[in-house]
Design a protein around this motif. Structure first.
Motif, PDB file in Angstrom:
ATOM      1  N   ASN A   5       3.970 -17.648 -19.504  1.00  0.00           N
ATOM      2  CA  ASN A   5       3.568 -17.224 -18.167  1.00  0.00           C
ATOM      3  C   ASN A   5       4.085 -18.190 -17.104  1.00  0.00           C
ATOM      4  N   ASP A   6       4.013 -19.514 -17.430  1.00  0.00           N
ATOM      5  CA  ASP A   6       4.525 -20.520 -16.495  1.00  0.00           C
ATOM      6  C   ASP A   6       6.026 -20.357 -16.299  1.00  0.00           C
ATOM      7  N   ASP A   8       7.777 -17.624 -16.716  1.00  0.00           N
ATOM      8  CA  ASP A   8       8.032 -16.399 -15.953  1.00  0.00           C
ATOM      9  C   ASP A   8       7.748 -16.623 -14.475  1.00  0.00           C
ATOM     10  N   GLU A   9       6.663 -17.350 -14.166  1.00  0.00           N
ATOM     11  CA  GLU A   9       6.312 -17.605 -12.769  1.00  0.00           C
ATOM     12  C   GLU A   9       7.362 -18.476 -12.092  1.00  0.00           C
ATOM     13  N   THR A  10       7.855 -19.484 -12.817  1.00  0.00           N
ATOM     14  CA  THR A  10       8.895 -20.358 -12.267  1.00  0.00           C
ATOM     15  C   THR A  10      10.165 -19.570 -11.969  1.00  0.00           C
ATOM     16  N   ALA A  12      10.409 -16.385 -11.434  1.00  0.00           N
ATOM     17  CA  ALA A  12      10.155 -15.435 -10.357  1.00  0.00           C
ATOM     18  C   ALA A  12      10.208 -16.129  -8.997  1.00  0.00           C
ATOM     19  N   THR A  13       9.687 -17.346  -8.910  1.00  0.00           N
ATOM     20  CA  THR A  13       9.711 -18.079  -7.644  1.00  0.00           C
ATOM     21  C   THR A  13      11.133 -18.432  -7.251  1.00  0.00           C
ATOM     22  N   THR A  16      12.720 -15.412  -5.923  1.00  0.00           N
ATOM     23  CA  THR A  16      12.231 -15.142  -4.569  1.00  0.00           C
ATOM     24  C   THR A  16      12.925 -16.052  -3.558  1.00  0.00           C
ATOM     25  N   PRO A  47       5.173 -25.400  -8.289  1.00  0.00           N
ATOM     26  CA  PRO A  47       4.630 -24.164  -8.861  1.00  0.00           C
ATOM     27  C   PRO A  47       3.175 -23.952  -8.433  1.00  0.00           C
ATOM     28  N   GLY A  48       2.856 -22.735  -8.031  1.00  0.00           N
ATOM     29  CA  GLY A  48       1.518 -22.417  -7.565  1.00  0.00           C
ATOM     30  C   GLY A  48       1.364 -22.480  -6.064  1.00  0.00           C
ATOM     31  N   HIS A  50       2.393 -21.668  -2.068  1.00  0.00           N
ATOM     32  CA  HIS A  50       2.826 -20.470  -1.349  1.00  0.00           C
ATOM     33  C   HIS A  50       3.819 -20.869  -0.260  1.00  0.00           C
ATOM     34  N   TRP A  72      10.637 -27.463 -11.355  1.00  0.00           N
ATOM     35  CA  TRP A  72      11.177 -26.117 -11.493  1.00  0.00           C
ATOM     36  C   TRP A  72      12.029 -25.928 -12.739  1.00  0.00           C
TER      37      TRP A  72
END
Length: 323
Positions: A5-6, A8-10, A12-13, A16, A47-48, A50, A72
């Motif tokens: 999950n981490d 994937d989140e990295t 995705a950021t 973005t 990470p985390g 905004h 990252w």
């Protein structure tokens, strides 16, 4: 342990961040993964966080790379520094998206002291990314960025040092480093010890050359080399005496020591001109710390006493040595 999950989140950021950069109109090299992690570092994001949390830390290239690896999962080798500087940051600065050394216009281009930060207009737009306010903030950035870049360029030009030659030519040098001494070398040394000589090369402390007479070097002297290599600060050609002056403004970097003397003697070897090496200092106190390193068969000139030269050994006072 890092879970999926981490990861994937990295990823995705970073994607973005790439999309955000693309919305600013940057081409592929400026919205690739390298540029995306550069943006995240210059926005101070982990990470985390905004986009609204973006700040404007001042970071050198190595710290940007360290941030990328630490937060990252994108580590970069030391040899990648030039890619960050030349292929991402330079264009961002040129477009007003980032600022180089906001409080100091006079750091050399290749100095490790260089720091970058997001421009205020870019940071404001980035903080609004993902909200209804982003489009208007982006338009505001695009309208103000060119004015900001222009104002900074004008401030730099206003601070430049004007160096005048007897023939009316003028050079502009950035106002820091050894450049004030370089001005004295042109305006004080030349009339006294190299009257009528022509400036073939003059280097700026910021890492650029102000003049490089490529045709004379190649066609008259038979010399070919990279002007961005380790050149002396000033090269003069005395056509009448058939002398080539190689001159160093000694301040934060060293003089013509034995190794540099030997290297430049080989690099500038030409059958049509003898070589004269001159170490230049602001005053005797400045010369004192470098005195043990000065190579034999060179000259030392002190700007505070411009009428005098100090000769280091040899069979003659001022002039080239035949070998």
């Amino acid at each position: 342990m890092t879970n999926s999950n981490d990861i994937d989140e990295t990823a995705a950021t970073i994607d973005t961040a790439r999309a955000l950069l693309k919305s600013f109109g940057f081409e592929a090299q400026r919205h690739n993964v390298r540029s995306a992690v550069t943006l995240l570092a210059l926005a101070g994001l982990k990470p985390g966080d905004h986009w609204a949390d973006s700040t404007t830390p001042r970071l050198g290239v190595q710290k940007i790379m360290d941030w990328s690896g630490a937060y990252w999962a994108k580590p970069y080798a030391t040899g990648s520094r030039e890619d960050f500087r030349k292929k991402t940051l330079r264009q961002w600065v040129d477009n007003g998206f980032a600022v180089l050394n906001p409080d100091n216009l006079n750091i050399a281009t290749n100095s490790q002291l260089n720091e970058y930060c997001l421009s205020d207009e870019a940071a404001q737009a980035i903080r609004s990314y993902g909200t209804d306010a982003f489009e208007s903030a982006l338009v505001d950035f695009l309208s103000k960025a060119s004015d900001t870049v222009r104002a900074r360029a004008e401030a730099l030009r206003a601070a430049m040092i004007s160096v005048d030659l007897a023939d009316g030519d003028e050079f502009l040098l950035s106002p820091a480093g050894q450049n004030p001494l370089l001005k004295k070398m042109v305006e004080e040394f030349m009339p006294r010890f190299a009257p009528g000589a022509k400036v073939l090369y003059i280097g700026d402390w910021r890492g650029k050359h102000t003049r490089f007479e490529k045709r004379i070097f190649e066609e008259t002297l038979g010399l070919t080399f990279d002007p961005h290599g380790r050149m002396p600060d000033l090269v003069l050609h005395d056509k009448v005496r058939k002398w080539l002056f190689l001159m160093e403004a000694v301040k934060s970097k060293g003089p013509f020591d034995e190794e540099r003397h030997r290297t430049l003697r080989e690099l500038f070897a030409t059958p049509v001109a003898g070589l004269v090496f001159v170490n230049c200092f602001e005053n005797r106190e400045a010369m004192r710390q470098w005195l043990p390193e000065l190579a034999w068969e060179t000259e030392a000139w002190v700007a505070d006493d411009p009428d005098h030269l100090i000769h280091l050994n040899g069979s003659r006072f001022l002039g080239p040595y035949e070998r």
